[in-house]
Write a protein that holds these residues in place. Structure first.
Motif, PDB file in Angstrom:
ATOM      1  N   PRO A 141       0.860  -1.231   0.051  1.00  0.00           N
ATOM      2  CA  PRO A 141       0.130   0.013  -0.127  1.00  0.00           C
ATOM      3  C   PRO A 141       0.984   1.171   0.093  1.00  0.00           C
ATOM      4  O   PRO A 141       0.444   2.177  -0.634  1.00  0.00           O
ATOM      5  CB  PRO A 141      -0.954  -0.067   1.382  1.00  0.00           C
ATOM      6  N   GLU A 142       1.863   1.546   0.827  1.00  0.00           N
ATOM      7  CA  GLU A 142       2.827   2.328   0.756  1.00  0.00           C
ATOM      8  C   GLU A 142       3.157   2.735  -0.606  1.00  0.00           C
ATOM      9  O   GLU A 142       3.749   3.888  -1.071  1.00  0.00           O
ATOM     10  CB  GLU A 142       3.840   2.252   1.800  1.00  0.00           C
ATOM     11  N   THR A 143       3.857   1.531  -1.256  1.00  0.00           N
ATOM     12  CA  THR A 143       4.479   2.068  -2.478  1.00  0.00           C
ATOM     13  C   THR A 143       3.526   2.555  -3.497  1.00  0.00           C
ATOM     14  O   THR A 143       3.653   3.294  -4.286  1.00  0.00           O
ATOM     15  CB  THR A 143       4.962   0.573  -3.049  1.00  0.00           C
ATOM     16  N   VAL A 144       2.072   1.864  -3.474  1.00  0.00           N
ATOM     17  CA  VAL A 144       1.277   2.497  -4.550  1.00  0.00           C
ATOM     18  C   VAL A 144       0.956   3.944  -4.083  1.00  0.00           C
ATOM     19  O   VAL A 144       0.914   4.632  -4.997  1.00  0.00           O
ATOM     20  CB  VAL A 144      -0.020   1.724  -4.263  1.00  0.00           C
ATOM     21  N   ARG A 145       0.810   4.091  -2.756  1.00  0.00           N
ATOM     22  CA  ARG A 145       0.380   5.526  -2.423  1.00  0.00           C
ATOM     23  C   ARG A 145       1.585   6.317  -2.896  1.00  0.00           C
ATOM     24  O   ARG A 145       1.387   7.732  -3.041  1.00  0.00           O
ATOM     25  CB  ARG A 145      -0.056   5.509  -1.005  1.00  0.00           C
ATOM     26  N   PHE A 146       2.965   6.204  -2.809  1.00  0.00           N
ATOM     27  CA  PHE A 146       4.121   6.653  -2.912  1.00  0.00           C
ATOM     28  C   PHE A 146       4.098   7.510  -4.440  1.00  0.00           C
ATOM     29  O   PHE A 146       4.032   8.500  -4.776  1.00  0.00           O
ATOM     30  CB  PHE A 146       5.401   6.088  -2.828  1.00  0.00           C
ATOM     31  N   PHE A 147       3.696   6.518  -5.402  1.00  0.00           N
ATOM     32  CA  PHE A 147       3.499   6.866  -6.905  1.00  0.00           C
ATOM     33  C   PHE A 147       2.363   7.888  -7.232  1.00  0.00           C
ATOM     34  O   PHE A 147       2.275   8.585  -7.976  1.00  0.00           O
ATOM     35  CB  PHE A 147       3.542   5.702  -7.657  1.00  0.00           C
ATOM     36  N   ALA A 148       1.262   7.331  -6.190  1.00  0.00           N
ATOM     37  CA  ALA A 148      -0.042   8.310  -6.357  1.00  0.00           C
ATOM     38  C   ALA A 148       0.226   9.681  -6.067  1.00  0.00           C
ATOM     39  O   ALA A 148      -0.226  10.528  -6.600  1.00  0.00           O
ATOM     40  CB  ALA A 148      -0.932   7.543  -5.623  1.00  0.00           C
ATOM     41  N   ASP A 149       0.938   9.750  -5.036  1.00  0.00           N
ATOM     42  CA  ASP A 149       1.345  11.159  -4.459  1.00  0.00           C
ATOM     43  C   ASP A 149       1.970  11.865  -5.518  1.00  0.00           C
ATOM     44  O   ASP A 149       2.224  13.201  -5.401  1.00  0.00           O
ATOM     45  CB  ASP A 149       2.351  10.953  -3.147  1.00  0.00           C
ATOM     46  N   GLN A 150       2.770  11.201  -6.386  1.00  0.00           N
ATOM     47  CA  GLN A 150       3.802  11.864  -7.339  1.00  0.00           C
ATOM     48  C   GLN A 150       2.736  12.233  -8.635  1.00  0.00           C
ATOM     49  O   GLN A 150       3.108  12.757  -9.607  1.00  0.00           O
ATOM     50  CB  GLN A 150       4.827  10.798  -7.947  1.00  0.00           C
ATOM     51  N   ASN A 151       1.207  11.768  -8.680  1.00  0.00           N
ATOM     52  CA  ASN A 151       0.639  12.148  -9.875  1.00  0.00           C
ATOM     53  C   ASN A 151       1.030  11.365 -11.195  1.00  0.00           C
ATOM     54  O   ASN A 151       0.827  11.897 -12.148  1.00  0.00           O
ATOM     55  CB  ASN A 151       0.492  13.430 -10.056  1.00  0.00           C
ATOM     56  N   ILE A 152       1.681  10.217 -10.853  1.00  0.00           N
ATOM     57  CA  ILE A 152       1.969   9.214 -11.711  1.00  0.00           C
ATOM     58  C   ILE A 152       0.793   8.279 -12.116  1.00  0.00           C
ATOM     59  O   ILE A 152       0.301   7.578 -11.255  1.00  0.00           O
ATOM     60  CB  ILE A 152       3.322   8.393 -11.668  1.00  0.00           C
ATOM     61  N   PRO A 153       0.285   8.130 -13.421  1.00  0.00           N
ATOM     62  CA  PRO A 153      -0.601   7.134 -13.584  1.00  0.00           C
ATOM     63  C   PRO A 153      -0.361   5.803 -13.179  1.00  0.00           C
ATOM     64  O   PRO A 153       0.751   5.375 -13.579  1.00  0.00           O
ATOM     65  CB  PRO A 153      -0.832   7.191 -14.973  1.00  0.00           C
ATOM     66  N   LEU A 154      -1.334   4.811 -12.632  1.00  0.00           N
ATOM     67  CA  LEU A 154      -0.947   3.653 -12.222  1.00  0.00           C
ATOM     68  C   LEU A 154      -1.947   2.478 -12.900  1.00  0.00           C
ATOM     69  O   LEU A 154      -2.877   2.949 -12.898  1.00  0.00           O
ATOM     70  CB  LEU A 154      -1.030   3.464 -10.505  1.00  0.00           C
ATOM     71  N   ALA A 155      -1.097   1.357 -12.958  1.00  0.00           N
ATOM     72  CA  ALA A 155      -1.929   0.270 -13.562  1.00  0.00           C
ATOM     73  C   ALA A 155      -1.514  -0.992 -13.053  1.00  0.00           C
ATOM     74  O   ALA A 155      -0.542  -1.291 -12.556  1.00  0.00           O
ATOM     75  CB  ALA A 155      -2.066   0.329 -15.144  1.00  0.00           C
ATOM     76  N   ILE A 156      -2.584  -1.990 -13.258  1.00  0.00           N
ATOM     77  CA  ILE A 156      -2.313  -3.254 -12.757  1.00  0.00           C
ATOM     78  C   ILE A 156      -2.000  -4.197 -14.240  1.00  0.00           C
ATOM     79  O   ILE A 156      -3.036  -3.795 -15.108  1.00  0.00           O
ATOM     80  CB  ILE A 156      -3.341  -4.090 -11.958  1.00  0.00           C
ATOM     81  N   ALA A 157      -1.122  -4.924 -14.230  1.00  0.00           N
ATOM     82  CA  ALA A 157      -0.742  -5.825 -15.365  1.00  0.00           C
ATOM     83  C   ALA A 157      -0.605  -7.181 -14.940  1.00  0.00           C
ATOM     84  O   ALA A 157       0.411  -7.365 -14.577  1.00  0.00           O
ATOM     85  CB  ALA A 157       0.131  -5.205 -16.083  1.00  0.00           C
ATOM     86  N   SER A 158      -1.624  -8.019 -14.931  1.00  0.00           N
ATOM     87  CA  SER A 158      -1.758  -9.170 -14.123  1.00  0.00           C
ATOM     88  C   SER A 158      -2.079 -10.480 -15.127  1.00  0.00           C
ATOM     89  O   SER A 158      -2.951 -10.225 -16.173  1.00  0.00           O
ATOM     90  CB  SER A 158      -2.624  -9.217 -13.238  1.00  0.00           C
ATOM     91  N   ALA A 159      -1.598 -11.446 -14.747  1.00  0.00           N
ATOM     92  CA  ALA A 159      -1.911 -12.938 -15.451  1.00  0.00           C
ATOM     93  C   ALA A 159      -3.325 -13.260 -14.940  1.00  0.00           C
ATOM     94  O   ALA A 159      -3.888 -14.164 -15.648  1.00  0.00           O
ATOM     95  CB  ALA A 159      -0.859 -13.744 -15.365  1.00  0.00           C
ATOM     96  N   SER A 160      -3.952 -12.855 -13.865  1.00  0.00           N
ATOM     97  CA  SER A 160      -5.227 -12.964 -13.411  1.00  0.00           C
ATOM     98  C   SER A 160      -6.317 -12.560 -14.221  1.00  0.00           C
ATOM     99  O   SER A 160      -6.121 -11.451 -14.912  1.00  0.00           O
ATOM    100  CB  SER A 160      -5.360 -12.767 -12.045  1.00  0.00           C
TER     101      SER A 160
END
Length: 222
Positions: free
Chosen positions: A92-111
């Motif tokens: 959670p902390e890593t995800v929020r770190f990038f969100a705080d930088q206003n960098i778009p985030l995505a999941i790329a999963s085999a699921s």
């Protein structure tokens, strides 16, 4: 600059690999296949159909088709992951770190998409992600680059300006083949495996991701 950050999910953000392994053991037991955790670990990062094919090539069975086995694994995994899976340390902390930088985030999963959405809901991370993308919507699953290229395309991002986080060797191959910089976060049992040497940076846990590592990565995008 980094145009987007893409995260694998199973084993990286959510501690679901033990659940997938136990589900596989339970389902293959119904056709008397003596599957072990070690064999499951060898195939970490493969999509379900590729995993089932991998097992069939080693220990062929009768009584159920590969499609039936795959469907049973997905259905049981969906139930157990939605109810039991826990976040990986530092996720959670890593995800929020990038969100705080206003960098778009995505999941790329085999699921599949329903499991991705269940995990994001369970971990309360869905609001941080601009999109989530399953390799099952592409022509090829990991270790091919399709899911990463597809996610970047949907984000409108240049793959060469994207950063990908992966915990498995097959997933890392996928992200590297897509032309992305990568952070490998291997499980403890394979932390020293040379297959992770192709990563831009390797860390033993997302708990180790910090501003210094981010600054190092930024230098590589210039």
């Amino acid at each position: 600059m980094i145009e987007a950050v893409l995260f694998d999910m199973d084993g990286l953000l959510v501690d679901s690999e033990p659940i997938w392994q136990q589900v596989a053991l339970d389902v293959f037991a119904t056709v008397n296949v003596p599957l072990t955790v070690e064999i499951c670990q060898e195939a970490t990062g493969l999509g379900t159909s590729q995993f089932v094919q991998y097992i069939y090539d080693r220990m062929p069975w009768t009584g159920k088709t590969q499609l039936q086995i795959g469907e049973e694994i997905l259905a049981l995994a969906h139930v157990r992951i939605a109810h039991d899976a826990q976040e990986m340390p530092g996720a959670p902390e890593t995800v929020r770190f990038f969100a705080d930088q206003n960098i778009p985030l995505a999941i790329a999963s085999a699921s599949p998409m329903n499991i991705i959405e269940s995990v994001l809901d369970r971990l309360e991370l869905k609001p941080y992600f601009k999109l989530w993308h399953s390799a099952l919507l592409e022509a090829r699953n990991k270790p091919y680059p399709d899911v990463y290229l597809g996610a970047a395309r949907r984000l409108g991002a240049n793959p060469a300006r994207c950063l990908a986080f992966e915990d498995s060797g097959n997933g890392l191959k996928s992200a590297v083949a897509a032309g992305m910089l990568t952070v490998a976060v291997p499980a403890a049992y394979e932390l020293s495996d040379p297959k992770f040497d192709v990563a831009t940076i390797k860390i033993p846990s997302l708990r180790y991701f910090d501003q210094n590592i981010f600054n190092t990565l930024l230098q590589k995008f210039r």
